[in-house]
Each structure stands twice: as structure tokens, then as C-alpha cells.
Write a protein that holds these residues in place. Structure first.
Motif, mmCIF file in Angstrom:
data_model
loop_
_atom_site.group_PDB
_atom_site.id
_atom_site.type_symbol
_atom_site.label_atom_id
_atom_site.label_comp_id
_atom_site.label_asym_id
_atom_site.label_seq_id
_atom_site.Cartn_x
_atom_site.Cartn_y
_atom_site.Cartn_z
ATOM 1 N N PHE A 164 31.449 32.442 9.648
ATOM 2 C CA PHE A 164 31.998 33.569 8.883
ATOM 3 C C PHE A 164 33.061 34.294 9.706
ATOM 4 C CE2 PHE A 164 31.759 38.050 7.411
ATOM 5 C CZ PHE A 164 32.168 37.856 6.098
ATOM 6 N N ARG A 165 32.783 34.492 10.996
ATOM 7 C CA ARG A 165 33.756 35.155 11.874
ATOM 8 C C ARG A 165 35.063 34.362 11.932
ATOM 9 N NH1 ARG A 165 30.844 35.166 15.843
ATOM 10 N NH2 ARG A 165 30.059 37.296 15.843
ATOM 11 N N GLU A 166 34.961 33.053 12.073
ATOM 12 C CA GLU A 166 36.163 32.206 12.134
ATOM 13 C C GLU A 166 36.936 32.259 10.828
ATOM 14 O OE1 GLU A 166 34.641 28.804 15.317
ATOM 15 O OE2 GLU A 166 34.849 28.319 13.193
ATOM 16 N N ALA A 167 36.214 32.204 9.702
ATOM 17 C CA ALA A 167 36.873 32.234 8.395
ATOM 18 C C ALA A 167 37.628 33.549 8.196
ATOM 19 C CB ALA A 167 35.845 32.033 7.284
ATOM 20 N N VAL A 168 37.026 34.661 8.624
ATOM 21 C CA VAL A 168 37.678 35.970 8.505
ATOM 22 C C VAL A 168 38.912 36.026 9.393
ATOM 23 C CG1 VAL A 168 37.407 38.438 8.966
ATOM 24 C CG2 VAL A 168 35.563 37.171 7.836
ATOM 25 N N GLU A 169 38.796 35.546 10.631
ATOM 26 C CA GLU A 169 39.926 35.564 11.567
ATOM 27 C C GLU A 169 41.080 34.703 11.068
ATOM 28 O OE1 GLU A 169 38.354 34.333 15.307
ATOM 29 O OE2 GLU A 169 37.348 36.250 15.712
ATOM 30 N N LEU A 170 40.743 33.556 10.445
ATOM 31 C CA LEU A 170 41.768 32.637 9.943
ATOM 32 C C LEU A 170 42.347 33.076 8.599
ATOM 33 C CD1 LEU A 170 40.079 29.214 10.778
ATOM 34 C CD2 LEU A 170 42.252 30.002 11.686
ATOM 35 N N GLY A 171 41.708 34.071 7.963
ATOM 36 C CA GLY A 171 42.138 34.468 6.625
ATOM 37 C C GLY A 171 41.782 33.440 5.573
ATOM 38 N N ASP A 172 40.756 32.630 5.860
ATOM 39 C CA ASP A 172 40.307 31.582 4.928
ATOM 40 C C ASP A 172 39.341 32.217 3.935
ATOM 41 O OD1 ASP A 172 39.439 29.311 3.660
ATOM 42 O OD2 ASP A 172 39.110 28.153 5.485
ATOM 43 N N THR A 173 39.889 32.862 2.901
ATOM 44 C CA THR A 173 39.079 33.683 2.001
ATOM 45 C C THR A 173 38.076 32.869 1.191
ATOM 46 O OG1 THR A 173 40.899 33.553 0.397
ATOM 47 C CG2 THR A 173 40.787 35.523 1.761
ATOM 48 N N TRP A 200 25.015 44.471 10.033
ATOM 49 C CA TRP A 200 25.780 45.247 11.013
ATOM 50 C C TRP A 200 26.978 44.425 11.519
ATOM 51 C CZ3 TRP A 200 25.066 50.183 13.315
ATOM 52 C CH2 TRP A 200 25.810 50.411 14.455
ATOM 53 N N ASP A 201 26.715 43.178 11.901
ATOM 54 C CA ASP A 201 27.780 42.310 12.419
ATOM 55 C C ASP A 201 28.802 41.964 11.337
ATOM 56 O OD1 ASP A 201 26.738 42.307 14.937
ATOM 57 O OD2 ASP A 201 25.694 40.407 14.751
ATOM 58 N N MET A 202 28.343 41.762 10.120
ATOM 59 C CA MET A 202 29.272 41.441 9.024
ATOM 60 C C MET A 202 30.193 42.617 8.724
ATOM 61 S SD MET A 202 26.810 39.297 6.444
ATOM 62 C CE MET A 202 28.120 38.833 5.322
ATOM 63 N N LEU A 203 29.659 43.829 8.761
ATOM 64 C CA LEU A 203 30.482 45.013 8.521
ATOM 65 C C LEU A 203 31.569 45.140 9.588
ATOM 66 C CD1 LEU A 203 27.681 47.531 7.498
ATOM 67 C CD2 LEU A 203 29.495 46.671 6.014
ATOM 68 N N ARG A 204 31.198 44.864 10.841
ATOM 69 C CA ARG A 204 32.193 44.913 11.923
ATOM 70 C C ARG A 204 33.282 43.875 11.709
ATOM 71 N NH1 ARG A 204 29.379 44.300 17.443
ATOM 72 N NH2 ARG A 204 31.525 44.527 18.134
ATOM 73 N N MET A 205 32.889 42.667 11.308
ATOM 74 C CA MET A 205 33.872 41.602 11.083
ATOM 75 C C MET A 205 34.835 41.959 9.947
ATOM 76 S SD MET A 205 31.485 38.223 11.376
ATOM 77 C CE MET A 205 30.221 38.137 12.641
ATOM 78 N N ALA A 206 34.316 42.686 8.946
ATOM 79 C CA ALA A 206 35.148 43.098 7.807
ATOM 80 C C ALA A 206 35.901 44.385 8.094
ATOM 81 C CB ALA A 206 34.273 43.269 6.569
#
Length: 365
Positions: A164-173, A200-206
């Protein structure tokens, strides 16, 4: 020039077809499908035979060399006949996800699954469904089965969170959205403490303030999970919209997404002393994680595996076409010693460099 254009057009067409098929696989995990609807038709047009009798998902972790071997064995098992096909989905870096579509009998398919399980892998297997509308449920069952094998007792889905972190960083929606759904399924099933850590971790990633979790939480996390899911989805969507103008401005020099540039760079620099994935990432202005995931998604192997293959191809050429000593070839290909080179070569070809050269010369005579 014409030949070059033709070759590149073929590569682009193959890439386009692969991406279309992959999009269909992602959509199968995001939305319900019914026989004859648009998604059904799109799957068939892109070579995903959802009209076969049985459909189910399998997840195989790749946390060890043994499990990678099992992945390869499983892929052969499920693609060994014209009536069964395994479609890989690059959802995680550390695991292989397969959609299996088959016209074999239930007994035959279960026997194949059992063979893989007996090899010692922790495999998550979903329901064999004849009703295509249950395909998402099959994936959820495969994920649940894999989580049940977690021997740490933590309940924290590390593989899914990294993806999920990688997908968010890559903009792979599209990929991020599929993972978002799966992670909230997990939140509803694990203990409250683990669920809070995940959210908690998902909120930080978003890029949302995780403190809101304690300020606003009243009904219990499980009851309010859908509300949090939508907030994260909206935040990721807003983030994507904000990034688009910047991406458009940088489009002329943006090389991260161009696999041809990455491959060209590797072939030109892999024998240099300072060559490394970290150095490559800085050259392409991205992170090691992003570059590694992008490369594996496009080539089906890691950068180090690809470089090893290039070296072995070059080694075979030198053994066949020159009289260079094995030690000289090892040094030329940047191996630490002749012993390391011989071990790697033997693992790849089943014979030592000297035996390989001797065999080639016998064939020439």
C-alpha cells in the motif's frame, strides 16, 4: 530506423495488452462482476477466460527461495494445459497473487492445489467458485487463509502495508484502492490493538493526521471502518489531483516510468564499479523501493536477477568465442573471485565454465 520503429511498436503493443489485462484483474477485486456485463466482456477481450467453469484466487508468499520455487511450480501446474490458466497479479512485492480460470474438474484442481501445499508453502487459497459474482469473495478467503497462517500472532499485515505504501508513493491509484479494500477487511477481523496500528499507519501514508483517530473515534473502530476508508480514499484522490500539474510540467524529463530507459541504462553501466540499484535510483530521481517494484512489475524479476542473467549471457559468449581464462572472465564480469563466478555459472547452467566450454567445442567438431 524503420526496423527500430517496428520493434518498439511491438514492444509497446505487448505492454499495452499486458496493462489492459492487469487492469481487468484489478477491477475484479474492486467491483462486482456479472456474466455478460462490461467487465466480463473486457476480461474476455483481454484474454482472461472468466467464462471457464471454475475461478479462484491463490496467494503465495515469496519470503524465501523455497517459496519462489513453489511459485514457479504452482504456475506450471496451473498453466500446464489449454483449459487452465494462471493469471499473475503484481499486487505485492513479497507475494504472488494468481487468478485461476479452469475447465478442469474440481477433483483435478484440488489435487493440484494439494501438491503445492504438500511442498511446504504457506499458501492462501480461495473458494473454487462457479458463480463469477463470488470472485471477490474468493480473493478475500485467500487473504484470510494466509493471515490465519501467521505464526507471529501480531495480526499486522506487513506485506499488504508495504504494498500500500509503494502504491501511494507511485501514485498507482488502482492498486492502492484494491489494497485499501483488503486492509479494511483485515481491520474488521483482527484485534482492536492491531486494527488501530494498521489504521494509524494508513492515515499517515494518506497524509492525514492520525491523532484524529482518537479525537473522533466514538463508535468503535470496526463500526466506523467504512467511514475511515472513504476518508483515506478521498485524501488519496485529492493528492493525485494535486500531483497532476507537477507531473505534467516534468513530463519531458520524467524517466521513472520508462522501462526502456531503465533497461538501456543497465546494459550500458552494469560492469561499472559504482553500479548499484541505489545509484540507479538516484540517476532516475526516485527511491530504491519504487524503482525495484516498477522493474519487477514490468520484467517479472528483480534488477539483480536481470543483471545476473546479462552477466551469464556474456559469460557464455566469452567462453564460446574466446580463449580467455575463467579467472579473467570472472574479473571482467565484476565477480569477487573465480570461485564465486564458477558457483553462479554452475547454478545457472548445471555445469562449470570449463565443462561448458569443452562441451561447446565438442559440438563444433
Amino acid at each position: 530506423s524503420f526496423q527500430w520503429l517496428m520493434e518498439n511498436n511491438e514492444e509497446l503493443e505487448e505492454e499495452r495488452n499486458r496493462l489492459r489485462a492487469e487492469k481487468c484483474l484489478y477491477e475484479l477485486l474492486r467491483q462486482d462482476i456479472q456474466e455478460g456485463d462490461e467487465l466480463w466482456k473486457s476480461c474476455l477481450e483481454n484474454g482472461i477466460y472468466v467464462n471457464r467453469r471454475y475461478k479462484f484466487f491463490v496467494i503465495v508468499p515469496q519470503d524465501s527461495e523455497r517459496n519462489q520455487e513453489i511459485c514457479e511450480f504452482f504456475n506450471k501446474q496451473m498453466s500446464g494445459s489449454s483449459i487452465t490458466t494462471a493469471y499473475p497479479l503484481a499486487l505485492f512485492e513479497e507475494a504472488r497473487v494468481y487468478l485461476i480460470c479452469s475447465d478442469e474438474t474440481r477433483i483435478e484442481l484440488e489435487q493440484k492445489r494439494d501438491r503445492c501445499s504438500k511442498m511446504g508453502a504457506d499458501i492462501g487459497i480461495g473458494e473454487l467458485c462457479m458463480d463469477i459474482s463470488r470472485i471477490r469473495q474468493s480473493y478475500r478467503e485467500a487473504s484470510r487463509a494466509l493471515r490465519s497462517l501467521d505464526k507471529t500472532g501480531k495480526g499486522y499485515p506487513e506485506v499488504e502495508m508495504n504494498a500500500f505504501r509503494e502504491a501511494v508513493e507511485l501514485g498507482d491509484t488502482l492498486r492502492a484502492d484494491v489494497l485499501l479494500e483488503g486492509l479494511f477487511d483485515t481491520i474488521k477481523e483482527v484485534k482492536e490493538t492491531a486494527a488501530v496500528c494498521i489504521l494509524w499507519d494508513m492515515l499517515r501514508m494518506a497524509e492525514l493526521d492520525p491523532e484524529l483517530l482518537f479525537e473522533e473515534e466514538k463508535d468503535g473502530l470496526v463500526k466506523s471502518a467504512d467511514r475511515w476508508k472513504e476518508r483515506i480514499r478521498e485524501a488519496l484522490s485529492c493528492r493525485k489531483e494535486q500531483e497532476r500539474p507537477q507531473q505534467a510540467e516534468a513530463a519531458g524529463g520524467y524517466r521513472k516510468k520508462n522501462i526502456v530507459d531503465v533497461l538501456t541504462y543497465i546494459h550500458e553501466h552494469y560492469l561499472e564499479d559504482n553500479f548499484s540499484v541505489k545509484y540507479m535510483a538516484s540517476e532516475f530521481e526516485t527511491s530504491v523501493s519504487n524503482l525495484s517494484h516498477f522493474f519487477k512489475k514490468n520484467q517479472g524479476m528483480s534488477i539483480s536477477q536481470y543483471v545476473e542473467n546479462i552477466k551469464m549471457d556474456r559469460a557464455r559468449e566469452l567462453l564460446e568465442e574466446s580463449d580467455r581464462k575463467v579467472s579473467e572472465i570472472a574479473r571482467l564480469l565484476r565477480y569477487g573471485s573465480s570461485t564465486v563466478f564458477i558457483e553462479v555459472f554452475k547454478k545457472q547452467t548445471g555445469m562449470t565454465p570449463g565443462a561448458y566450454r569443452e562441451q561447446i567445442r565438442k559440438q563444433d567438431f
